[in-house]
Motif scaffolding. Structure first.
Motif, PDB file in Angstrom:
ATOM      1  N   LEU A   1       0.814  -1.219   0.000  1.00 33.02           N
ATOM      2  CA  LEU A   1       0.000   0.000   0.000  1.00 33.02           C
ATOM      3  C   LEU A   1       0.850   1.273   0.000  1.00 33.02           C
ATOM      4  O   LEU A   1       0.531   2.235  -0.712  1.00 33.02           O
ATOM      5  N   PHE A   2       1.914   1.285   0.786  1.00 36.50           N
ATOM      6  CA  PHE A   2       2.664   2.529   0.992  1.00 36.50           C
ATOM      7  C   PHE A   2       4.079   2.514   0.423  1.00 36.50           C
ATOM      8  O   PHE A   2       4.774   3.525   0.463  1.00 36.50           O
ATOM      9  N   GLY A   3       4.524   1.360  -0.104  1.00 33.03           N
ATOM     10  CA  GLY A   3       5.859   1.284  -0.668  1.00 33.03           C
ATOM     11  C   GLY A   3       6.920   0.997   0.385  1.00 33.03           C
ATOM     12  O   GLY A   3       6.630   0.949   1.586  1.00 33.03           O
ATOM     13  N   HIS A   4       8.162   0.806  -0.060  1.00 30.32           N
ATOM     14  CA  HIS A   4       9.247   0.549   0.888  1.00 30.32           C
ATOM     15  C   HIS A   4      10.563   1.098   0.339  1.00 30.32           C
ATOM     16  O   HIS A   4      10.716   1.340  -0.859  1.00 30.32           O
ATOM     17  N   GLU A   5      11.514   1.269   1.256  1.00 27.61           N
ATOM     18  CA  GLU A   5      12.870   1.696   0.912  1.00 27.61           C
ATOM     19  C   GLU A   5      13.754   0.467   0.683  1.00 27.61           C
ATOM     20  O   GLU A   5      13.522  -0.601   1.253  1.00 27.61           O
TER      21      GLU A   5
ATOM     22  N   ASP B   1      14.084   0.595  -4.046  1.00 27.18           N
ATOM     23  CA  ASP B   1      12.936   1.379  -3.603  1.00 27.18           C
ATOM     24  C   ASP B   1      11.712   0.977  -4.423  1.00 27.18           C
ATOM     25  O   ASP B   1      11.814   0.640  -5.597  1.00 27.18           O
ATOM     26  N   ARG B   2      10.563   1.041  -3.777  1.00 25.34           N
ATOM     27  CA  ARG B   2       9.339   0.659  -4.481  1.00 25.34           C
ATOM     28  C   ARG B   2       8.192   1.572  -4.078  1.00 25.34           C
ATOM     29  O   ARG B   2       7.990   1.852  -2.898  1.00 25.34           O
TER      30      ARG B   2
ATOM     31  N   GLY C   1      16.398  -2.184   1.146  1.00 24.73           N
ATOM     32  CA  GLY C   1      17.031  -2.738   2.333  1.00 24.73           C
ATOM     33  C   GLY C   1      16.178  -2.702   3.582  1.00 24.73           C
ATOM     34  O   GLY C   1      16.639  -3.067   4.665  1.00 24.73           O
ATOM     35  N   SER C   2      14.909  -2.287   3.468  1.00 21.61           N
ATOM     36  CA  SER C   2      14.054  -2.180   4.662  1.00 21.61           C
ATOM     37  C   SER C   2      13.671  -3.550   5.208  1.00 21.61           C
ATOM     38  O   SER C   2      13.308  -3.682   6.379  1.00 21.61           O
TER      39      SER C   2
ATOM     40  N   GLY D   1      10.425   1.289   6.209  1.00 19.30           N
ATOM     41  CA  GLY D   1      11.870   1.430   6.279  1.00 19.30           C
ATOM     42  C   GLY D   1      12.371   2.845   6.091  1.00 19.30           C
ATOM     43  O   GLY D   1      13.580   3.076   6.046  1.00 19.30           O
ATOM     44  N   SER D   2      11.471   3.827   5.987  1.00 22.02           N
ATOM     45  CA  SER D   2      11.867   5.222   5.788  1.00 22.02           C
ATOM     46  C   SER D   2      11.416   6.063   6.971  1.00 22.02           C
ATOM     47  O   SER D   2      10.533   5.676   7.741  1.00 22.02           O
TER      48      SER D   2
END
Length: 393
Positions: free
Chosen positions: A84-88, A98-99, A90-91, A140-141
């Protein structure tokens, strides 16, 4: 009253029916579309809730923006925040880059959250922040990002009860429920059932190049009085099966009954039959279903215990057929003791019953989890979790 705008919407989205409750739902969708209000669409499974977010989006100022539909119940709990919100990068393990998440892709448009009642509590907190401030943080951010997205949600879960059970946030419910739209079940619009049947029969005939099936008068009456627990989706499936299987193109009520198994299950719980009983209960999750099953089994065991007690105390004699011409020499199996019955009763754990129900549902549907989940009245994500928990892969 069916206005010109409503008629155009019905034609564009293939909506069949003239019931006042259905027309009211379409009218509400058109009224709220030009605003920026959040909308919560409620209704039973199979009523066609997924059409209404499209109506809202296409008649809004965001119609040239992205429209993204997300089935919250089909995304595993461990990855739903990332989806839903994406990730950094290496998270978490496997986050190689990044996604963007669905919300970021829907920026400037509309996002439709189907089965919103299945969201985990932590994800609900993230969603609430988006609704209140238009802000979110990727997994992860630590960087806060702003988005401009309209949220339309849908559920077949009683969210008020879910709030009472601490499965859904009350503040999120009121944020989503700014403008509610209720899509009526098919049993409340019996006249529409005949219209839908003719539509589905015609579509099937055109697709497979065969004459369309028709109903005799008694079958038409049955179509309108049957409760359709699976709503429009069930009616469509039944119509297509009859079209393929039956050679006679005029279907009688007796033939139609063969495709309505719920008619023959009146002794089972109201959850399964979909029929109203005086003592009918509404079940909102698989746990409540299993408790009811165990309750019924315990009742049967108690009745058996009473029968055994009557036999052992001499209050009830067992009749044994004996031929006069030859003596009866068959050995009667010993009657189980009360202790033995109690041992069997104690061995029936909630997990055992739950595991067996899931196993049988998967067998019925040839391992197709989507259909097994619908049969069990649970979300796909819950079914995936249970399959893993009980090692039913």
């Amino acid at each position: 009253m069916v206005t010109k705008d409503i008629q155009q919407v019905k034609q564009r989205y293939g909506i069949i029916g003239n019931a006042p409750s259905l027309i009211r739902a379409i009218d509400l969708a058109l009224q709220v579309a030009p605003t920026e209000m959040s909308v919560l669409i409620t209704g039973e499974s199979g009523v066609g809730k997924e059409v209404f977010p499209q109506i809202i989006h296409q008649n809004s100022l965001r119609k040239h923006g992205q429209y993204i539909a997300v089935n919250c119940g089909a995304i595993p709990e461990g990855t739903i925040d990332s989806e839903l919100f994406g990730h950094e990068k290496g998270s978490f393990t496997g986050a190689l880059a990044d996604r963007k998440g669905y919300f970021e892709y829907a920026d400037g448009g509309t996002i439709f959250l189907d089965e919103v009642g299945e969201l985990p509590i932590p994800t609900q907190a993230r969603l609430l922040r988006v609704l209140e401030s238009g802000e979110f943080i990727k997994v992860g951010s630590s960087k806060v990002q702003k988005i401009n997205v309209r949220i339309v949600a849908a559920t077949n879960v009683d969210l008020v009860q879910a709030i009472a059970q601490r499965k859904f946030r009350e503040d999120l419910y009121y944020r989503l429920n700014t403008f509610p739209i209720l899509v009526p079940p098919l049993r409340e619009r019996p006249e529409d059932a005949l219209l839908l049947f003719r539509k589905f029969a015609g579509d099937c005939a055109e697709r497979y190049r065969m004459p369309a099936i028709q109903l005799d008068d008694e079958a038409k009456q049955l179509i309108q009085t049957y409760r359709w627990p699976g709503n429009v989706r069930e009616l469509k499936n039944v119509t297509e099966r009859i079209s393929i299987i039956e050679h006679d193109r005029v279907i009688t009520a007796d033939e139609l009954r063969l495709y309505l198994p719920n008619l023959n299950m009146e002794k089972l719980p109201a959850l399964i039959t979909g029929k109203p009983h005086d003592d009918a209960k509404m079940f909102n999750n698989e746990r409540e279903i299993l408790y009811q099953v165990l309750f019924d089994m315990k009742k049967d065991v108690n009745e058996l215990k009473k029968l055994v007690h009557d036999i052992m105390s001499g209050n009830l004699q067992m009749a044994v057929p004996v031929e006069e011409s030859e003596p009866y020499t068959h050995q009667i199996d010993p009657v189980p003791t009360i202790h033995e019955i109690e041992t069997v009763e104690e061995s029936l754990s909630l997990e055992d019953v739950e595991k067996e129900m899931i196993r049988k549902a998967l067998e019925r549907h040839g391992g197709r989890r989507k259909f097994a989940a619908a049969d069990l009245k649970i979300s796909e994500r819950t079914l995936y979790r249970k399959i893993k928990e009980y090692n039913l892969e």
